[in-house]
Design a protein around this motif. Structure first.
Motif, short mmCIF file in Angstrom:
data_model
loop_
_atom_site.label_atom_id
_atom_site.label_comp_id
_atom_site.label_asym_id
_atom_site.label_seq_id
_atom_site.Cartn_x
_atom_site.Cartn_y
_atom_site.Cartn_z
N UNK A 153 0.83 -1.21 0.00
CA UNK A 153 0.00 0.00 0.00
C UNK A 153 0.86 1.25 0.00
N UNK A 154 1.94 1.23 0.78
CA UNK A 154 2.83 2.40 0.85
C UNK A 154 3.48 2.66 -0.50
N UNK A 155 3.98 1.60 -1.14
CA UNK A 155 4.62 1.76 -2.44
C UNK A 155 3.62 2.22 -3.50
N UNK A 156 2.42 1.68 -3.45
CA UNK A 156 1.40 2.07 -4.42
C UNK A 156 1.01 3.53 -4.25
N UNK A 157 0.93 3.98 -3.01
CA UNK A 157 0.64 5.40 -2.74
C UNK A 157 1.75 6.28 -3.29
N UNK A 158 3.00 5.89 -3.05
CA UNK A 158 4.13 6.66 -3.58
C UNK A 158 4.10 6.66 -5.11
N UNK A 159 3.74 5.50 -5.69
CA UNK A 159 3.61 5.43 -7.14
C UNK A 159 2.61 6.46 -7.63
N UNK A 160 1.44 6.54 -7.01
CA UNK A 160 0.41 7.46 -7.47
C UNK A 160 0.89 8.90 -7.41
N UNK A 161 1.55 9.27 -6.34
CA UNK A 161 2.06 10.65 -6.23
C UNK A 161 3.09 10.95 -7.31
N UNK A 162 4.00 10.00 -7.56
CA UNK A 162 5.02 10.22 -8.58
C UNK A 162 4.40 10.25 -9.97
N UNK A 163 3.41 9.37 -10.20
CA UNK A 163 2.76 9.35 -11.52
C UNK A 163 2.05 10.68 -11.78
N UNK A 164 1.38 11.21 -10.78
CA UNK A 164 0.69 12.50 -10.96
C UNK A 164 1.69 13.64 -11.16
N UNK A 165 2.83 13.56 -10.50
CA UNK A 165 3.86 14.58 -10.71
C UNK A 165 4.37 14.54 -12.14
N UNK A 166 4.39 13.35 -12.73
CA UNK A 166 4.83 13.20 -14.11
C UNK A 166 3.72 13.53 -15.11
N UNK A 167 2.48 13.58 -14.62
CA UNK A 167 1.32 13.85 -15.47
C UNK A 167 0.46 14.94 -14.81
N UNK A 168 1.01 16.15 -14.68
CA UNK A 168 0.30 17.20 -13.92
C UNK A 168 -1.05 17.58 -14.52
N UNK A 169 -1.31 17.24 -15.78
CA UNK A 169 -2.60 17.58 -16.39
C UNK A 169 -3.76 16.83 -15.74
N UNK A 170 -3.45 15.76 -14.97
CA UNK A 170 -4.51 15.01 -14.30
C UNK A 170 -4.60 15.34 -12.80
N UNK A 171 -3.80 16.28 -12.35
CA UNK A 171 -3.73 16.58 -10.92
C UNK A 171 -5.04 17.11 -10.36
N UNK A 172 -5.77 17.88 -11.16
CA UNK A 172 -7.01 18.49 -10.67
C UNK A 172 -8.25 17.65 -10.96
#
Length: 477
Positions: A153-172
């Protein structure tokens, strides 16, 4: 030149450098796939394949952008069960835009066709290979393959944050954590991570709206007890035997005192009755499959089988021998032929030398996995104090995660029932039944899918899509 102009120029150059670094990083982590082997022509949707590095892990994902309204449709992080089953299982067999054509498969590379009721028609979805070692995910250190509910769960959460940082158009965009079967344990932990960090002011703030879970695993003992209750109601156990088991075991069928001979004998007879039943869907045929290990484990007493939460011990294929096309499980064999094809791996930019062979469900990971969360009930209880929106759904012919088990822990949440056991409809026909729970801003919708087995998205695509599309856009189900 004035000093402040020098400062502005330096700031501008630094910003441009960061943007270039981000672009290069995106080029390494995510690759836009225009065509896929087995599908005729160019894909009519945006597909991205890539890796995100988290701790000692390189987590592989495929991302499909919504073909509806991608700038306003929600974003789902979709987790499959097992543990150790690939995100391809969700992509090809549950909610993704493509499926295998198994109607006339004669070997070679399977054909692909568009799924008419894909959830990606109205949502963008990240299909993730988690925990590490699942699918095409891999660890940079062998010790990294030893994971647990909490570390995954911790790794998956970190994955999501990093993925969103790489795809800022989906942040909102509205975010939902979606899960199937065993991931019903892991998904609530991820949700709690997001809630905690949002409350602590961690930036960027994630626009988490809710949780979606199909056939949600909550606890082996709870589900083992409910299995016998549901089997009796479905006519698989006779009344006299059921009453004898209920009285002698006192409703506790999972862990039995060896001195209780009456309970032990009754459960042995029940096991014999259910031995030839396909537990994931009692209406379906029980299939002979190739499995690299025995079909079942035994408890210490040897009386009760420990059911695989994803039903994988009855669903794994190590090869393509003896295809049984009358059997639902035979379609899983096509995923092995497709994902291990070299042209497929090249199209998806799978990193060479990282995964020797792709498995739909990795048995090695299951052996290494530490089940350190017996139940996610405390997380679910905590959510009732938030403004989360939750959707849970189960099949009413499933003995792996019986619907009665889900309904039992839902009652234990002790929140107000707004609607109790009313039918919901698709095409004017009863598709199942629903209960809606409300607690201030928190709202939980629970549905059964009539006639469905384990993982309703695999059995009833249209029903599941109608359910999801209505709920995700705040229409009545």
């Amino acid at each position: 030149m004035a000093p402040y102009l020098h400062l502005n120029l330096a700031t501008w150059l630094f910003t441009q450098l960061l943007l270039l670094l981000l672009l290069f990083r995106n080029a390494d982590c995510g690759h836009i796939v225009k065509t896929l082997p087995g599908f005729p022509g160019e894909l009519p949707f945006k597909l991205e394949s890539g890796y995100i590095g988290v701790e000692q892990s390189e987590l592989y994902y495929i991302f499909v952008e919504s073909t509806g309204h991608p700038r306003t449709d929600p974003l789902l992080l979709y987790l499959v069960g097992g543990p150790g089953c690939s995100g391809f299982n969700g992509f090809f067999y549950q909610t993704g835009p493509l499926a295998f054509n198994d109607s006339h498969y004669n070997g070679g590379l399977p054909e692909l066709y568009l799924r008419p009721y894909a959830w990606t028609k109205t949502a963008s979805i990240i299909f993730l290979d988690a925990p590490v070692g699942t699918g095409f995910s891999y660890a940079n250190d062998p010790e990294g393959l030893v994971v647990s509910d909490t570390s995954s769960a911790r790794q998956t959460y970190k994955f999501l944050r990093k993925w969103l940082a790489e795809h800022p158009q989906y942040m909102d965009i509205r975010i939902f954590i979606a899960s199937d079967s065993y991931s019903g344990i892991v998904a609530p932990i991820i949700v709690q991570y997001i809630l905690d960090d949002n409350a602590a002011g961690v930036k960027p703030h994630l626009k988490l709206i809710g949780l979606i879970s199909g056939s949600p695993h909550q606890g082996i003992e709870l589900e083992a007890n409910a299995e016998i209750e549901v089997a009796y109601r479905l006519g698989l156990i006779g009344n006299r035997l059921y009453q004898r088991a209920r009285e002698s075991c006192k409703g506790q069928y999972f862990s039995v005192d060896s001195s209780n001979k009456g309970c032990e004998e009754a459960l042995g007879q029940i096991d014999e009755l259910l031995n030839d039943i396909y537990l994931e869907n009692v209406l379906g045929p029980k299939c002979v499959t190739n499995s690299p290990k025995p079909d079942e484990d035994e408890t210490q007493s040897g009386r009760r089988r420990i059911r695989s939460l994803q039903g994988e011990k009855a669903r794994r294929f190590s090869g393509l021998s003896f295809p049984q096309w009358w059997c639902k499980n035979s379609a899983y064999a096509l995923s092995y032929a497709w994902a291990n094809n070299e042209t497929v791996k090249e199209a998806l930019r799978i990193r060479e030398g990282t995964v020797e062979k792709w498995y739909r469900c990795n048995l090695v990971i299951e052996e290494l996995y530490n089940h350190d969360i017996a139940s996610a009930f405390s997380y679910q209880k905590n959510f009732t104090k938030t403004d989360l929106q939750v959707l849970l759904y189960t099949g009413d012919h499933d003995l792996v995660v019986p619907h009665l088990a889900t309904e039992q822990w839902l009652r234990a949440l002790n929140i107000t029932t707004e609607y109790s056991w009313r039918p919901w409809f698709v095409d004017g026909q009863v598709a199942g039944y629903k209960i809606i729970y409300q607690s201030y801003s928190y709202r939980l919708t629970y549905l059964t899918v009539k006639g469905s087995g384990h993982s309703p998205t695999e059995y009833y695509n249209k029903k599941s899509y109608e359910m999801f599309a209505r709920w995700i856009h705040f229409y009545p189900v």
